[in-house]
Design a protein around this motif. Structure first.
Motif, PDB file in Angstrom:
ATOM      1  N   LYS A 226       0.917  -1.480   0.113  1.00 30.90           N
ATOM      2  CA  LYS A 226       0.273  -0.398   0.076  1.00 30.90           C
ATOM      3  C   LYS A 226       0.564   1.048  -0.383  1.00 30.90           C
ATOM      4  CE  LYS A 226      -3.955  -0.153   2.568  1.00 30.90           C
ATOM      5  NZ  LYS A 226      -4.149  -0.037   4.259  1.00 30.90           N
ATOM      6  N   LYS A 227       1.709   1.388   0.703  1.00 33.42           N
ATOM      7  CA  LYS A 227       3.273   2.686   0.576  1.00 33.42           C
ATOM      8  C   LYS A 227       4.029   2.345  -0.508  1.00 33.42           C
ATOM      9  CE  LYS A 227       6.134   4.443   3.795  1.00 33.42           C
ATOM     10  NZ  LYS A 227       7.952   4.154   5.000  1.00 33.42           N
ATOM     11  N   ASN A 228       3.951   1.573  -1.495  1.00 32.52           N
ATOM     12  CA  ASN A 228       4.633   1.527  -2.581  1.00 32.52           C
ATOM     13  C   ASN A 228       3.255   2.219  -3.611  1.00 32.52           C
ATOM     14  OD1 ASN A 228       7.401   0.515  -1.869  1.00 32.52           O
ATOM     15  ND2 ASN A 228       5.945  -1.725  -2.265  1.00 32.52           N
ATOM     16  N   TYR A 229       1.964   1.594  -3.142  1.00 39.26           N
ATOM     17  CA  TYR A 229       1.462   2.075  -3.894  1.00 39.26           C
ATOM     18  C   TYR A 229       1.087   3.278  -4.092  1.00 39.26           C
ATOM     19  CZ  TYR A 229      -3.309   2.887  -5.880  1.00 39.26           C
ATOM     20  OH  TYR A 229      -4.836   3.364  -6.117  1.00 39.26           O
ATOM     21  N   TYR A 230       0.602   4.160  -2.509  1.00 39.04           N
ATOM     22  CA  TYR A 230       1.106   5.694  -2.639  1.00 39.04           C
ATOM     23  C   TYR A 230       2.231   6.688  -3.326  1.00 39.04           C
ATOM     24  CZ  TYR A 230      -3.277   4.366   0.136  1.00 39.04           C
ATOM     25  OH  TYR A 230      -4.323   4.506   0.783  1.00 39.04           O
ATOM     26  N   GLN A 231       3.566   6.399  -3.201  1.00 44.93           N
ATOM     27  CA  GLN A 231       4.263   6.859  -3.590  1.00 44.93           C
ATOM     28  C   GLN A 231       4.421   6.790  -5.595  1.00 44.93           C
ATOM     29  OE1 GLN A 231       7.820   4.594  -1.952  1.00 44.93           O
ATOM     30  NE2 GLN A 231       7.954   6.098  -0.153  1.00 44.93           N
ATOM     31  N   GLN A 232       3.939   5.268  -6.467  1.00 44.96           N
ATOM     32  CA  GLN A 232       4.140   5.313  -7.534  1.00 44.96           C
ATOM     33  C   GLN A 232       2.671   6.204  -8.027  1.00 44.96           C
ATOM     34  OE1 GLN A 232       4.016   1.331  -8.198  1.00 44.96           O
ATOM     35  NE2 GLN A 232       6.411   1.652  -8.725  1.00 44.96           N
ATOM     36  N   MET A 233       1.940   6.211  -7.411  1.00 40.57           N
ATOM     37  CA  MET A 233       0.828   6.567  -7.436  1.00 40.57           C
ATOM     38  C   MET A 233       1.318   8.783  -7.361  1.00 40.57           C
ATOM     39  SD  MET A 233      -2.021   6.093  -9.250  1.00 40.57           S
ATOM     40  CE  MET A 233      -3.611   6.845  -9.317  1.00 40.57           C
ATOM     41  N   ALA A 234       1.881   8.438  -6.722  1.00 43.49           N
ATOM     42  CA  ALA A 234       2.247  10.591  -6.122  1.00 43.49           C
ATOM     43  C   ALA A 234       2.909  10.581  -7.202  1.00 43.49           C
ATOM     44  CB  ALA A 234       2.695  10.710  -4.772  1.00 43.49           C
ATOM     45  N   LEU A 235       3.840   9.890  -7.683  1.00 45.97           N
ATOM     46  CA  LEU A 235       5.130  10.716  -8.891  1.00 45.97           C
ATOM     47  C   LEU A 235       4.088  10.306  -9.930  1.00 45.97           C
ATOM     48  CD1 LEU A 235       8.308   8.309  -7.050  1.00 45.97           C
ATOM     49  CD2 LEU A 235       7.695  10.700  -7.966  1.00 45.97           C
ATOM     50  N   MET A 236       3.582   9.284 -10.459  1.00 43.85           N
ATOM     51  CA  MET A 236       2.914   9.448 -11.480  1.00 43.85           C
ATOM     52  C   MET A 236       1.785  10.274 -12.340  1.00 43.85           C
ATOM     53  SD  MET A 236       0.284   6.648 -13.293  1.00 43.85           S
ATOM     54  CE  MET A 236      -1.507   7.604 -12.510  1.00 43.85           C
ATOM     55  N   THR A 237       1.251  10.657 -11.110  1.00 47.63           N
ATOM     56  CA  THR A 237       0.229  11.889 -11.025  1.00 47.63           C
ATOM     57  C   THR A 237       0.757  13.363 -11.673  1.00 47.63           C
ATOM     58  OG1 THR A 237      -1.178  10.405  -9.486  1.00 47.63           O
ATOM     59  CG2 THR A 237      -1.479  12.918  -9.814  1.00 47.63           C
ATOM     60  N   LYS A 238       1.810  13.702 -11.244  1.00 43.42           N
ATOM     61  CA  LYS A 238       2.700  14.883 -11.583  1.00 43.42           C
ATOM     62  C   LYS A 238       3.327  15.208 -12.574  1.00 43.42           C
ATOM     63  CE  LYS A 238       6.535  17.316  -9.347  1.00 43.42           C
ATOM     64  NZ  LYS A 238       8.333  16.957  -8.207  1.00 43.42           N
ATOM     65  N   ASP A 239       4.238  14.025 -12.773  1.00 45.91           N
ATOM     66  CA  ASP A 239       4.757  13.312 -14.492  1.00 45.91           C
ATOM     67  C   ASP A 239       3.292  13.464 -15.011  1.00 45.91           C
ATOM     68  OD1 ASP A 239       7.088  13.153 -13.625  1.00 45.91           O
ATOM     69  OD2 ASP A 239       7.192  10.993 -13.626  1.00 45.91           O
ATOM     70  N   LEU A 240       2.283  12.765 -14.801  1.00 46.12           N
ATOM     71  CA  LEU A 240       1.132  12.524 -15.838  1.00 46.12           C
ATOM     72  C   LEU A 240       0.527  14.447 -16.671  1.00 46.12           C
ATOM     73  CD1 LEU A 240      -0.561  10.872 -17.843  1.00 46.12           C
ATOM     74  CD2 LEU A 240      -1.984  10.646 -16.246  1.00 46.12           C
ATOM     75  N   SER A 241       0.963  14.804 -14.979  1.00 39.54           N
ATOM     76  CA  SER A 241      -0.345  16.373 -15.503  1.00 39.54           C
ATOM     77  C   SER A 241       0.521  17.378 -16.471  1.00 39.54           C
ATOM     78  CB  SER A 241      -0.190  16.864 -13.907  1.00 39.54           C
ATOM     79  OG  SER A 241      -0.717  18.412 -14.002  1.00 39.54           O
ATOM     80  N   PHE A 242       2.003  16.673 -16.118  1.00 34.64           N
ATOM     81  CA  PHE A 242       2.775  18.103 -16.204  1.00 34.64           C
ATOM     82  C   PHE A 242       3.187  17.390 -18.293  1.00 34.64           C
ATOM     83  CE2 PHE A 242       7.803  18.146 -18.123  1.00 34.64           C
ATOM     84  CZ  PHE A 242       7.848  19.797 -18.152  1.00 34.64           C
ATOM     85  N   ALA A 243       2.817  16.121 -18.283  1.00 39.66           N
ATOM     86  CA  ALA A 243       3.269  15.321 -19.907  1.00 39.66           C
ATOM     87  C   ALA A 243       1.876  15.803 -20.527  1.00 39.66           C
ATOM     88  CB  ALA A 243       3.351  14.130 -19.608  1.00 39.66           C
ATOM     89  N   ASN A 244       0.152  15.921 -20.046  1.00 42.84           N
ATOM     90  CA  ASN A 244      -0.443  16.629 -20.612  1.00 42.84           C
ATOM     91  C   ASN A 244      -0.889  17.884 -20.748  1.00 42.84           C
ATOM     92  OD1 ASN A 244      -1.609  13.378 -20.822  1.00 42.84           O
ATOM     93  ND2 ASN A 244      -3.059  13.984 -18.264  1.00 42.84           N
ATOM     94  N   GLN A 245      -0.540  18.914 -19.822  1.00 36.29           N
ATOM     95  CA  GLN A 245      -0.321  19.774 -20.546  1.00 36.29           C
ATOM     96  C   GLN A 245       0.774  20.078 -21.220  1.00 36.29           C
ATOM     97  OE1 GLN A 245      -2.089  22.528 -19.016  1.00 36.29           O
ATOM     98  NE2 GLN A 245      -1.376  23.328 -20.141  1.00 36.29           N
ATOM     99  N   ASN A 246       1.835  19.757 -21.534  1.00 43.28           N
ATOM    100  CA  ASN A 246       3.125  20.269 -22.480  1.00 43.28           C
ATOM    101  C   ASN A 246       2.540  19.361 -23.738  1.00 43.28           C
ATOM    102  OD1 ASN A 246       4.722  21.202 -21.104  1.00 43.28           O
ATOM    103  ND2 ASN A 246       6.184  19.725 -20.646  1.00 43.28           N
ATOM    104  N   LEU A 247       1.945  18.460 -23.804  1.00 39.91           N
ATOM    105  CA  LEU A 247       1.173  17.333 -25.210  1.00 39.91           C
ATOM    106  C   LEU A 247       0.405  18.376 -25.719  1.00 39.91           C
ATOM    107  CD1 LEU A 247       1.051  13.699 -24.229  1.00 39.91           C
ATOM    108  CD2 LEU A 247       3.286  15.139 -25.958  1.00 39.91           C
ATOM    109  N   LYS A 248      -1.042  18.365 -24.305  1.00 39.77           N
ATOM    110  CA  LYS A 248      -1.574  19.555 -25.235  1.00 39.77           C
ATOM    111  C   LYS A 248      -1.199  20.822 -25.288  1.00 39.77           C
ATOM    112  CE  LYS A 248      -6.589  21.666 -23.152  1.00 39.77           C
ATOM    113  NZ  LYS A 248      -6.094  22.745 -24.253  1.00 39.77           N
ATOM    114  N   ASN A 249      -0.649  21.135 -24.828  1.00 37.75           N
ATOM    115  CA  ASN A 249       0.048  23.222 -25.323  1.00 37.75           C
ATOM    116  C   ASN A 249       1.019  22.470 -27.123  1.00 37.75           C
ATOM    117  OD1 ASN A 249      -0.921  24.262 -23.665  1.00 37.75           O
ATOM    118  ND2 ASN A 249       1.930  23.756 -22.644  1.00 37.75           N
ATOM    119  N   ALA A 250       1.344  21.652 -27.079  1.00 36.02           N
ATOM    120  CA  ALA A 250       2.141  21.616 -28.594  1.00 36.02           C
ATOM    121  C   ALA A 250       0.931  20.771 -29.288  1.00 36.02           C
ATOM    122  CB  ALA A 250       2.886  19.642 -28.352  1.00 36.02           C
TER     123      ALA A 250
END
Length: 829
Positions: A179-203
């Protein structure tokens, strides 16, 4: 509770129950039954709990595995998006080039669509039409790049979105550590996913805006092309009607500087865009020029090796100037395959071609016709420059009339002096071209005087171009014919060379132009002078579109140009293998022995590689993917294995010969009772040239299955023997000394190993000797044997040593007599 604790508890209960049962002997049977029943119940409980725990662990492991796989997959797509965005989409480059294309398009249509001039010229409209089409090609290329980038970014975005909504991400593990590992991976993925989605949308938004803007410009460009073509059509009808196209306006007094500046800008843009858009075929042109130059250099070296270069009976322009000859031939061929070349580019090619021809003709043509060519070439260069001017002016019209008058005078001078100077025009194409030239220039002069500027300029320029094109095609054909003859000379057999040893060395004798060739010249001339005209393009455009049109045949899509490319690649592959074989074989003229090429059986591998590569490229060029090619080959291999066993055996044997190299080109071999020199090693069969001059074709399978004797595989040195006899009574030691001295004095007999002279036996008529000696090469054996026999015969005569011939004494005996008492006998010997 883990499995170990359960096992210990079960063991403890079993021991307690067993001890209690043993302490009550009166109720043994009942206790045993109860014990077994309790044990069964206990076992069922333990199994149920164990099964439940195993199921939970399995589900947890599956969930963790799927989550890790999904996290890794979405992280890979995020990293791919970051890399794609960092590597880049050149928004600024696209935007700036699109802005330049728009600016150049406005300059092109100025005076034709915008601020329309009163006087339209054919050269201006033609150049504008070609330039707009080149701009359209560049625009389509940029839009294609934008579309590729858009599809790539959109594909990454779709894959990220589809993976992000997976239900696997929303299942939380029960255990604490996962469960602890899941929360850590989810937090990192959410951060990277938000950044990638915004850049991809702009591009994606930016690139889609560029695509919309590019498509809008493409529509405007196509609209302008249609308007320019309509203007060309109107001007074409006006010229056919013979109406004067010159009116009094300010454009008639346009200065030369303004005209040149306007024409230079358009010509420069057109030249740059055409070279960029046709880089593929131009690169192929350069490649063929380099290849033909190398080929001619090899031909020249072959003639020098066999000392025939000085015996050529004509000016060897193809061999003296290999690069210039290659330029002339290849430009003459490729100019017909260039798609709608603008005049500015053709003028560039023609000037290069003319310079090469001028240098070649200096030695290949007599002085009179050489200076005639110089005069026409200078005038053609002036016409080139004049034809690059796009706008009308009265000064240029007067200059066109002057050039027409000069052309008429020059043409009449050549015809009038052909008998006085003894320079009769024997070449039919040149005589006809001069007549066309004079007629064109005369009509052009009349048209200019009657204010028909466009048609007059066209006829004036085409008249001069006629002379240039005829010279170019005539000499390109002549030099090509010379190269063919020079190449075929080395493939002639010795019998053919003995019949006419200088046949291929005299190109003047072999040059015969057929009527079909003259017809091709005429068609080529018409295409070159009229292919940019509106009438010609209007006629050929439907044909060209049908050639390039995609057609569907089942799942296979093809076009006629791809089919032509398919057969062209196959043809060039076969031609390349023949050229490679020719370049690596030795020269056989006049009995001279050239050195081995050193490639030997590697040549077979090179030829197989060229053919294989050519076949693969040919199939790929028509759009057949590699997996289908592999499927076709596997399907054919079954039928080939059953029906063509002998052929496959020979092909495989050829490959074995190529790798193991038991034989090489020019080796002296003996197989199947045939002895001779290896002439060629082919894919299916090889050729041996016997000492009788016959070529024996032997399948490669027989070379491996039969006993093959290679006399020159390890070394070219060979030992030879001579048997002789001397008369009885000769001093044998003196005879041996004489023979040894003869052997040691011959320069081709090797001193190591030392020549040997042995006395072998007492013969019926002589005492026999055997002479053994080594020569440096197998080919010298018979010549050395001849020299040694002659030298020994002379030495024996000087020293009084007799070489006896076979003798036999015949005694005839007859007996006559009667055997009685007192019988008499008569014997006659």
């Amino acid at each position: 509770m883990n499995n170990l604790n359960k096992f210990l508890l079960f063991t403890f209960l079993f021991v307690v129950l067993n001890t209690w049962a043993q302490g009550n002997p009166s109720s043994v049977l009942q206790t045993k039954f109860q014990k077994e029943k309790k044990l069964d119940s206990l076992m069922q409980i333990l199994h149920a709990e164990n099964l439940k725990e195993n199921r939970e662990n399995y589900d947890l492991n599956v969930l963790l595995s799927e989550q890790n796989s999904s996290f890794n997959g979405i992280n890979q797509q995020i990293q791919k998006a970051k890399v794609t965005l960092k590597e880049g989409i050149d928004y600024k480059g696209f935007t700036s080039e699109l802005a330049l294309l728009i600016e150049w398009k406005e300059k092109c249509v100025k005076g034709i669509i915008n601020d329309k001039s009163k006087i339209q010229t054919v050269r201006e409209l033609t150049t504008t039409s070609i330039l707009l089409n080149e701009l359209l090609k560049r625009t389509n290329f940029q839009l294609q790049q934008i579309s590729v980038n858009n599809q790539a970014l959109s594909g990454i975005q779709r894959r990220i979105d589809s993976m992000a909504i997976s239900k696997v991400f929303y299942q939380i593990p029960i255990q604490e550590v996962p469960k602890k590992n899941y929360y850590q991976q989810m937090a990192l993925m959410t951060k990277d996913l938000s950044f990638a989605n915004q850049n991809l949308k702009n591009a994606i938004d930016s690139i889609q805006k560029l695509e919309v803007k590019g498509n809008k410009f493409k529509f405007d460009l196509e609209s302008d092309i249609a308007l320019v073509n309509f203007a060309r059509k109107e001007l074409n009808l006006k010229m056919k009607s013979g109406i004067s196209d010159v009116v009094e306006s300010k454009e008639a007094y346009l200065s030369l500087v303004e005209n040149f500046k306007h024409s230079f800008v358009k010509g420069y843009l057109l030249f740059v865009f055409y070279v960029a858009n046709q880089s593929g075929i131009l690169g192929l042109l350069v490649f063929f020029i380099i290849g033909l130059t190398f080929y001619l250099r090899v031909i020249r070296s072959k003639y020098k090796e066999v000392n025939l270069f000085g015996n050529l009976k004509y000016p060897v322009h193809a061999l003296n100037y290999p690069l210039l000859s290659a330029i002339l031939i290849m430009i003459s061929i490729f100019q017909f395959f260039l798609p709608s070349p603008p005049f500015v580019f053709m003028a560039f090619l023609w000037i290069i071609c003319g310079i090469a021809l001028t240098i070649i003709l200096k030695k290949a043509e007599n002085k009179y016709w050489y200076w005639i060519w110089i005069a026409f070439f200078i005038l053609n260069n002036i016409v080139f420059q004049d034809n690059l001017l796009l706008l009308y002016s009265q000064n240029e019209a007067r200059f066109i009339a002057f050039l027409s008058l000069i052309g008429i005078i020059l043409g009449l001078f050549i015809f009038s002096n052909r008998k006085k100077t003894g320079k009769e025009i024997t070449e039919k194409s040149l005589r006809v071209s001069l007549i066309i030239f004079i007629v064109f220039e005369f009509i052009a002069l009349i048209l200019i005087l009657f204010n028909n500027y466009n048609l007059g300029k066209i006829l004036m320029a085409n008249g001069y171009f006629t002379i240039f094109i005829v010279y170019q095609l005539r000499w390109a054909y002549r030099i090509s014919n010379d190269i063919l003859n020079l190449s075929l000379y080395f493939s002639k057999s010795e019998e053919d060379l003995e019949k006419d040893p200088n046949n291929e060395l005299n190109a003047e004798k072999n040059l015969k132009v057929s009527g079909f060739t003259y017809a091709l010249f005429a068609v080529g001339w018409y295409v070159l002078i009229s292919r940019n005209s509106y009438s010609f393009q209007n006629f050929t455009e439907p044909i060209i579109e049908s050639i390039y049109q995609k057609r569907q045949f089942g799942e296979f899509t093809f076009s006629f140009d791809n089919l032509f490319l398919f057969f062209f690649i196959l043809f060039m592959s076969g031609l390349s293998t023949r050229i490679v074989s020719f370049l690596t074989t030795e020269s056989n003229s006049n009995g001279s022995s050239a050195k081995k090429s050193g490639l030997g059986s590697w040549l077979l591998l090179i030829r197989i590689a060229i053919i294989t590569l050519g076949v693969l490229i040919a199939f790929i060029s028509i759009g057949i993917p590699m997996d289908k090619i592999a499927l076709m080959i596997s399907a054919l291999s079954v039928g080939i294995g059953f029906g063509l066993q002998n052929v496959i055996n020979n092909l495989v044997s050829g490959l074995i010969i190529a790798f193991e190299k038991p034989i090489n080109l020019d080796d002296i071999v003996e197989v199947g009772g045939n002895m001779g020199k290896m002439k060629s090693i082919g894919i299916r069969s090889s050729v041996i040239t016997t000492w009788d001059g016959a070529d024996v074709i032997i399948p490669n399978g027989d070379l491996l299955s039969q006993h093959l004797v290679n006399w020159t595989m390890g070394s070219n040195r060979r030992r030879f023997e001579i048997d002789l006899g001397v008369a009885y009574g000769s001093d044998l030691n003196h005879v041996k000394t004489i023979i040894t001295n003869v052997l040691m004095e011959h320069e081709l007999i090797l001193k190591n190993p030392t020549p040997m002279v042995w006395v072998t036996k007492f013969g019926e008529s002589s005492i026999d000797f055997v002479i053994k000696y080594w020569v440096p090469h197998f080919n010298f054996g018979n010549d050395v044997r001849n020299d040694i026999i002659i030298a020994i015969d002379i030495a024996f005569k000087i020293n009084g040593i007799e070489i006896p011939f076979p003798q036999q004494d015949v005694h005839i005996q007859s007996n006559i007599g009667i055997d009685t008492e007192g019988d008499t006998k008569e014997t006659e010997n």
